[in-house]
Design an enzyme around this catalytic site. Structure first.
Site, short mmCIF file in Angstrom:
data_model
loop_
_atom_site.label_atom_id
_atom_site.label_comp_id
_atom_site.label_asym_id
_atom_site.label_seq_id
_atom_site.Cartn_x
_atom_site.Cartn_y
_atom_site.Cartn_z
N SER A 26 0.83 -1.21 0.00
CA SER A 26 0.00 0.00 0.00
C SER A 26 0.86 1.26 0.00
O SER A 26 0.39 2.35 -0.32
CB SER A 26 -0.93 0.01 1.22
OG SER A 26 -0.17 0.25 2.39
N SER A 86 -1.22 0.50 10.90
CA SER A 86 -0.61 -0.85 10.88
C SER A 86 -0.73 -1.50 9.49
O SER A 86 -1.77 -1.40 8.86
CB SER A 86 -1.32 -1.72 11.92
OG SER A 86 -0.86 -3.05 11.83
N PRO A 87 0.32 -2.17 9.02
CA PRO A 87 1.67 -2.36 9.59
C PRO A 87 2.64 -1.22 9.30
O PRO A 87 3.77 -1.25 9.73
CB PRO A 87 2.13 -3.65 8.91
CG PRO A 87 1.48 -3.60 7.55
CD PRO A 87 0.15 -2.93 7.76
N GLY A 88 2.20 -0.21 8.50
CA GLY A 88 3.06 0.96 8.31
C GLY A 88 3.42 1.32 6.88
O GLY A 88 4.40 2.03 6.65
N GLY A 89 2.64 0.84 5.91
CA GLY A 89 2.92 1.15 4.50
C GLY A 89 2.95 2.64 4.22
O GLY A 89 3.83 3.14 3.51
N ASP A 99 -3.04 3.12 15.63
CA ASP A 99 -3.65 1.84 15.24
C ASP A 99 -3.57 0.87 16.41
O ASP A 99 -2.56 0.85 17.12
CB ASP A 99 -2.94 1.23 14.02
CG ASP A 99 -3.84 0.26 13.26
OD1 ASP A 99 -4.40 -0.66 13.90
OD2 ASP A 99 -4.00 0.43 12.04
N ASP A 132 -8.08 4.52 18.51
CA ASP A 132 -8.99 4.46 17.38
C ASP A 132 -8.75 5.67 16.47
O ASP A 132 -8.87 6.82 16.92
CB ASP A 132 -10.43 4.45 17.92
CG ASP A 132 -11.47 4.45 16.81
OD1 ASP A 132 -11.08 4.51 15.62
OD2 ASP A 132 -12.67 4.38 17.12
N ASP A 153 -5.65 5.47 5.43
CA ASP A 153 -6.09 4.46 4.47
C ASP A 153 -6.85 3.37 5.23
O ASP A 153 -6.42 2.22 5.28
CB ASP A 153 -4.87 3.89 3.73
CG ASP A 153 -5.25 2.95 2.59
OD1 ASP A 153 -6.39 3.04 2.10
OD2 ASP A 153 -4.41 2.12 2.19
N LYS A 199 -13.00 4.42 0.35
CA LYS A 199 -13.38 3.12 -0.23
C LYS A 199 -14.74 3.27 -0.91
O LYS A 199 -15.64 3.90 -0.35
CB LYS A 199 -13.43 2.04 0.86
CG LYS A 199 -12.21 1.99 1.77
CD LYS A 199 -10.93 1.65 1.01
CE LYS A 199 -9.69 1.84 1.88
NZ LYS A 199 -8.44 1.57 1.18
#
Length: 354
Positions: free
Chosen positions: A183, A216-219, A235, A255, A271, A300
């Site tokens: 991502s 998470s995971p950090g893209g 996250d 959150d 994202d 989305k």
């Protein structure tokens, strides 16, 4: 030259048709849109000979959400041999061009044609230069040849400063091995799409702070860290060790929809997989309350009425900012690395840079 031809993500032909029809109606350009599902392209056929030129003159390509590339022109049938002579014949009545791009569609057929295009480009370029149809001049229109097959091509023109940044609107970005997820390319493409390259040093630098909501995971955090920013990653999920080891990331288990920073940050990126209306109101809060100066956020998309939904949310955001009396620029694009989503870029124009 009365057809406007547009590339898009396969499956989004209907969105391109809806979007360009809406613009054409507002500009009083008569015609109709058509696009075969999964063909990765759509057309707007104008009833007046100068219709396509008027559309391209009145619209900035950057305003369009779903088209990846556009050109005004016509389809040309080619013989099996001596394609170049036929193309030169058709180019005789057109202006001399300042650059040449050979393009294919984002489909299996398109991929098969890319080798042919690579081989064909060299002799074609030579022939065009020799005939005086092609010179090196960015102010002149770009000649865009989209090959539908070896025998059929869309011969089109577009202004170099009012069309896609890359052939077919597809950036050539390399996935960085150390990034925690693919991502990351979405955010890197967004920088290119929304921020002029000469402004990167000023707007994406190591004096800045960023927040990644749903990190998470950090893209996306990876891209902020790569620019040297101090990042707060929000996250409940884990972050990649490699990012935490940089010392630039603070990970808060919270959150993304409720957490707020104590001070204005330079960048907020997000994202999160969530209903687009909820994400849009998150954007409104962050920009409206001055929690950040700039933001890149993905919306989305629903399964149906995707263009209508995006339009509605962008209009709602615009109205919300107006009501709050804040100045915000809003841009939106379905990027090449986006799937069932679009990417929004927002910037507060009335907040002083730190």
């Amino acid at each position: 030259m009365n057809t406007l031809f547009m590339h898009c993500r396969p499956g989004f032909e209907g969105e391109v048709c809806a979007e360009i029809s809406e613009h054409a109606a507002l500009l009083g350009v008569a015609g109709y849109a058509k696009g075969k599902p999964q063909s990765a392209c759509a057309e707007f056929v104008c009833t007046e000979p100068d219709g396509a030129q008027r559309l391209m003159h009145e619209l900035r390509f950057a305003q369009l959400i779903f088209p990846r590339q556009w050109a005004r022109g016509a389809f040309v049938e080619l013989p099996e041999t001596d394609r170049i002579s036929v193309l030169l014949e058709h180019l005789a009545d057109l202006p001399v061009c300042g650059s040449l791009w050979l393009e294919v569609l984002d489909s299996n057929e398109g991929k098969e044609l890319s080798t042919f295009c690579r081989k064909f480009e060299v002799p074609l370029r030579k022939a065009l230069e020799k005939a005086g149809r092609l010179v090196d001049d960015a102010r002149r229109p770009r000649l865009l040849l989209t090959f539908i097959s070896g025998r059929r091509v869309f011969l089109g023109l577009a202004e170099a400063d009012n069309s896609a940044l890359w052939p077919m609107g597809i950036p050539r970005l390399k996935f960085p091995r150390e990034a925690p997820s693919r991502s990351t390319l979405k955010l890197e493409e967004a920088w290119h799409q929304f921020i002029p390259r000469e402004q990167w040093e000023q707007r994406l630098n190591d004096d800045m702070t960023g927040v990644d909501l749903g990190a998470s995971p950090g893209g996306w955090t990876y891209q902020l860290v790569k620019r040297g920013m101090l990042v707060t990653a929000i996250d409940n999920g884990p972050m990649a060790e490699s990012l935490m080891d940089t010392g630039l990331v603070t990970h808060l288990m919270a959150d993304g929809f409720t957490w707020k920073p104590k001070h204005t940050v330079d960048w907020m990126v997000c994202d999160i997989v969530e209903k687009p209306a909820r994400t849009a109101s998150l954007i409104e809060t962050w920009l409206g309350e001055g929690l950040c100066r700039e933001a890149v956020v993905n919306l989305k998309l629903p399964m149906k009425q995707r263009h209508a939904e995006v339009r509605k949310l962008l209009d709602r955001m615009e109205a919300g900012f107006k009501e709050r009396k804040v100045k915000v620029s809003i841009a939106c694009k379905q990027l090449y690395h986006d799937r069932e989503e679009v990417t929004c870029h927002l910037r507060r124009l009335d907040l002083k840079p730190h």
